[in-house]
Design a protein around this motif. Sequence first.
Motif, PDB file in Angstrom:
ATOM      1  N   GLU A  85       0.932  -0.718   0.401  1.00  0.00           N
ATOM      2  CA  GLU A  85       0.066  -0.344  -0.036  1.00  0.00           C
ATOM      3  C   GLU A  85       1.145   1.395   0.190  1.00  0.00           C
ATOM      4  OE1 GLU A  85      -4.532  -0.305   2.263  1.00  0.00           O
ATOM      5  OE2 GLU A  85      -2.604  -0.558   3.554  1.00  0.00           O
ATOM      6  N   GLN A  86       2.238   1.266   0.947  1.00  0.00           N
ATOM      7  CA  GLN A  86       2.841   1.939   1.106  1.00  0.00           C
ATOM      8  C   GLN A  86       3.772   2.330  -0.926  1.00  0.00           C
ATOM      9  OE1 GLN A  86       5.552   2.119   3.525  1.00  0.00           O
ATOM     10  NE2 GLN A  86       5.799   4.275   3.640  1.00  0.00           N
ATOM     11  N   ASN A  87       3.905   1.487  -1.001  1.00  0.00           N
ATOM     12  CA  ASN A  87       5.191   1.809  -2.089  1.00  0.00           C
ATOM     13  C   ASN A  87       3.832   2.384  -3.533  1.00  0.00           C
ATOM     14  OD1 ASN A  87       6.962   0.645  -0.965  1.00  0.00           O
ATOM     15  ND2 ASN A  87       6.837  -1.348  -1.344  1.00  0.00           N
ATOM     16  N   ASP A  88       2.309   1.972  -3.106  1.00  0.00           N
ATOM     17  CA  ASP A  88       1.767   2.326  -4.793  1.00  0.00           C
ATOM     18  C   ASP A  88       2.435   2.025  -6.004  1.00  0.00           C
ATOM     19  OD1 ASP A  88      -0.685   4.090  -5.153  1.00  0.00           O
ATOM     20  OD2 ASP A  88       0.193   5.487  -5.225  1.00  0.00           O
ATOM     21  N   LEU A  89       2.935   0.791  -6.372  1.00  0.00           N
ATOM     22  CA  LEU A  89       2.820   0.228  -7.546  1.00  0.00           C
ATOM     23  C   LEU A  89       2.326  -0.435  -8.011  1.00  0.00           C
ATOM     24  CD1 LEU A  89       7.055  -0.198  -6.428  1.00  0.00           C
ATOM     25  CD2 LEU A  89       5.838   1.712  -8.623  1.00  0.00           C
ATOM     26  N   ILE A  90       1.343  -1.502  -6.717  1.00  0.00           N
ATOM     27  CA  ILE A  90      -0.022  -1.474  -7.215  1.00  0.00           C
ATOM     28  C   ILE A  90      -1.114  -1.272  -7.188  1.00  0.00           C
ATOM     29  CG2 ILE A  90      -0.329  -4.500  -6.905  1.00  0.00           C
ATOM     30  CD1 ILE A  90       1.898  -5.848  -6.048  1.00  0.00           C
ATOM     31  N   PRO A  91      -1.980  -1.134  -8.093  1.00  0.00           N
ATOM     32  CA  PRO A  91      -3.277  -0.669  -7.436  1.00  0.00           C
ATOM     33  C   PRO A  91      -3.959  -1.117  -6.397  1.00  0.00           C
ATOM     34  CG  PRO A  91      -3.617  -0.971  -9.603  1.00  0.00           C
ATOM     35  CD  PRO A  91      -2.499  -1.673  -9.116  1.00  0.00           C
ATOM     36  N   LYS A  92      -4.547   0.286  -5.402  1.00  0.00           N
ATOM     37  CA  LYS A  92      -5.019  -0.564  -4.107  1.00  0.00           C
ATOM     38  C   LYS A  92      -5.929  -1.435  -3.797  1.00  0.00           C
ATOM     39  CE  LYS A  92      -3.544   3.347  -1.410  1.00  0.00           C
ATOM     40  NZ  LYS A  92      -1.905   2.712  -1.764  1.00  0.00           N
ATOM     41  N   HIS A  93      -6.886  -1.601  -4.671  1.00  0.00           N
ATOM     42  CA  HIS A  93      -8.192  -2.913  -5.506  1.00  0.00           C
ATOM     43  C   HIS A  93      -7.375  -4.064  -5.935  1.00  0.00           C
ATOM     44  CE1 HIS A  93      -7.732  -1.873  -9.538  1.00  0.00           C
ATOM     45  NE2 HIS A  93      -8.112  -2.379 -10.002  1.00  0.00           N
ATOM     46  N   ARG A  94      -5.924  -4.068  -6.537  1.00  0.00           N
ATOM     47  CA  ARG A  94      -5.727  -5.006  -6.270  1.00  0.00           C
ATOM     48  C   ARG A  94      -4.644  -5.766  -5.451  1.00  0.00           C
ATOM     49  NH1 ARG A  94      -5.074  -6.441 -11.950  1.00  0.00           N
ATOM     50  NH2 ARG A  94      -4.273  -8.735 -11.198  1.00  0.00           N
ATOM     51  N   ILE A  95      -4.092  -5.248  -4.800  1.00  0.00           N
ATOM     52  CA  ILE A  95      -3.132  -5.488  -3.459  1.00  0.00           C
ATOM     53  C   ILE A  95      -4.010  -6.893  -2.732  1.00  0.00           C
ATOM     54  CG2 ILE A  95      -2.222  -5.410  -1.450  1.00  0.00           C
ATOM     55  CD1 ILE A  95      -1.981  -2.257  -2.039  1.00  0.00           C
ATOM     56  N   GLU A  96      -5.463  -7.312  -2.593  1.00  0.00           N
ATOM     57  CA  GLU A  96      -5.657  -7.748  -1.872  1.00  0.00           C
ATOM     58  C   GLU A  96      -5.965  -9.515  -2.532  1.00  0.00           C
ATOM     59  OE1 GLU A  96      -9.270  -9.198   0.350  1.00  0.00           O
ATOM     60  OE2 GLU A  96      -9.376  -7.057   0.659  1.00  0.00           O
ATOM     61  N   SER A  97      -6.039  -9.832  -4.042  1.00  0.00           N
ATOM     62  CA  SER A  97      -6.127 -10.923  -4.547  1.00  0.00           C
ATOM     63  C   SER A  97      -4.394 -11.178  -4.628  1.00  0.00           C
ATOM     64  CB  SER A  97      -7.000  -9.917  -5.874  1.00  0.00           C
ATOM     65  OG  SER A  97      -6.041  -9.424  -6.501  1.00  0.00           O
ATOM     66  N   GLU A  98      -3.962  -9.677  -4.905  1.00  0.00           N
ATOM     67  CA  GLU A  98      -2.275  -9.947  -5.353  1.00  0.00           C
ATOM     68  C   GLU A  98      -1.288 -10.931  -4.355  1.00  0.00           C
ATOM     69  OE1 GLU A  98      -0.099 -10.344  -7.990  1.00  0.00           O
ATOM     70  OE2 GLU A  98      -2.754  -9.125  -9.615  1.00  0.00           O
ATOM     71  N   VAL A  99      -1.679 -10.260  -2.634  1.00  0.00           N
ATOM     72  CA  VAL A  99      -1.505 -10.602  -1.192  1.00  0.00           C
ATOM     73  C   VAL A  99      -1.898 -12.873  -1.378  1.00  0.00           C
ATOM     74  CG1 VAL A  99      -1.324 -10.610   0.842  1.00  0.00           C
ATOM     75  CG2 VAL A  99      -0.617  -8.561  -0.837  1.00  0.00           C
ATOM     76  N   GLY A 100      -3.828 -12.468  -1.353  1.00  0.00           N
ATOM     77  CA  GLY A 100      -4.191 -13.724  -1.227  1.00  0.00           C
ATOM     78  C   GLY A 100      -3.445 -14.751  -2.192  1.00  0.00           C
ATOM     79  N   TRP A 101      -2.981 -14.465  -3.378  1.00  0.00           N
ATOM     80  CA  TRP A 101      -2.660 -15.056  -4.471  1.00  0.00           C
ATOM     81  C   TRP A 101      -1.137 -15.716  -3.902  1.00  0.00           C
ATOM     82  CZ3 TRP A 101       0.982 -15.293  -7.877  1.00  0.00           C
ATOM     83  CH2 TRP A 101       1.486 -15.969  -8.715  1.00  0.00           C
TER      84      TRP A 101
END
Length: 125
Positions: free
Chosen positions: A35-51
């Motif tokens: 979230e802090q790095n802001d390189l992945i859109p906030k709405h995609r972070i949860e799915s990327e981390v979950g995967w």
Amino acid sequence: MTAVESSAPANHSGYSDNVYSGKQEHRDQVYAILEQNDLIPKHRIESEVGWFYDVLGLDDMYFMLEKPETVAGHITALYGAELSSSNKSNPLNVAFESAYENSAMFIHNSVPGVSKTDGISYEKK
């Protein structure tokens, strides 16, 4: 990370799955870093981390040994590769494969015997 980790009972091959008791805290730290790095859109972070944590199949030992900053970098790199390949006529195809007879994990982007015909051929079975 805790100094002592527990292991689940051994499976039929004698391998004991590692269980990282601090995995959720580790995951939360990775999420905050992304979230802090802001390189992945906030709405995609949860799915990327979950995967990465739940679907990819990495042993908990990986999360025990790697700092949250490193894991966040790995997730960012994979996301970047995904974006890059979506903009090319020859997309990057990364294959993830697990073998469970004493455990293994293969991450590769080559077709056996085509992309690289010399050297170590982990993708051959």
